[in-house]
Design a protein around this motif. Structure first.
Motif: not given
Length: 84
Positions: A19-22, A53-61, A66-67
Motif C-alpha cells: 500500500n505504498v504509492p509509487f 541499484i534500485l529498479n522500480l516499476q509501478p503496479r496500479n499506482g 518486494y521492491q
C-alpha cells in the motif's frame, strides 16, 4: 510531519508494503539523495556510496511489495536519513 517523513516511517515500520504509492516512493528516494533514470516504466535509482541499484516499476499506482522491501533494506543497511 510532512508526507515524506510519514512515508519514510511507514516503510521503516513495515506496515503494508503493498500500500505504498509509487510516486511517493520515487519522491522519497530522490529526497534521500538518489539519482533517477527512467526507461519506459522502469525507474532506476542510483546513489554514490550505495552498491545496490534500485529498479522500480509501478503496479496500479502503487509500488510492488518486494521492491518496497528492497528500498527498506537499502535504507536500513546504509542508515539513510531524511534531512530537514
Amino acid at each position: 510531519m510532512g508526507k515524506h517523513e510519514k512515508l519514510y516511517q511507514h516503510i521503516l515500520l513495515r506496515r503494508s508494503d503493498a500500500n505504498v504509492p509509487f510516486g511517493g516512493l520515487c519522491a522519497l528516494l530522490k529526497r534521500l539523495g538518489f539519482a533517477e533514470r527512467i526507461r519506459g516504466d522502469h525507474h532506476i535509482f542510483t546513489m554514490h556510496g550505495v552498491d545496490e541499484i534500485l529498479n522500480l516499476q509501478p503496479r496500479n499506482g502503487k509500488g510492488k511489495p518486494y521492491q518496497v522491501k528492497q528500498v527498506r533494506d537499502v535504507i536500513l543497511h546504509y542508515n539513510l536519513r531524511l534531512e530537514d
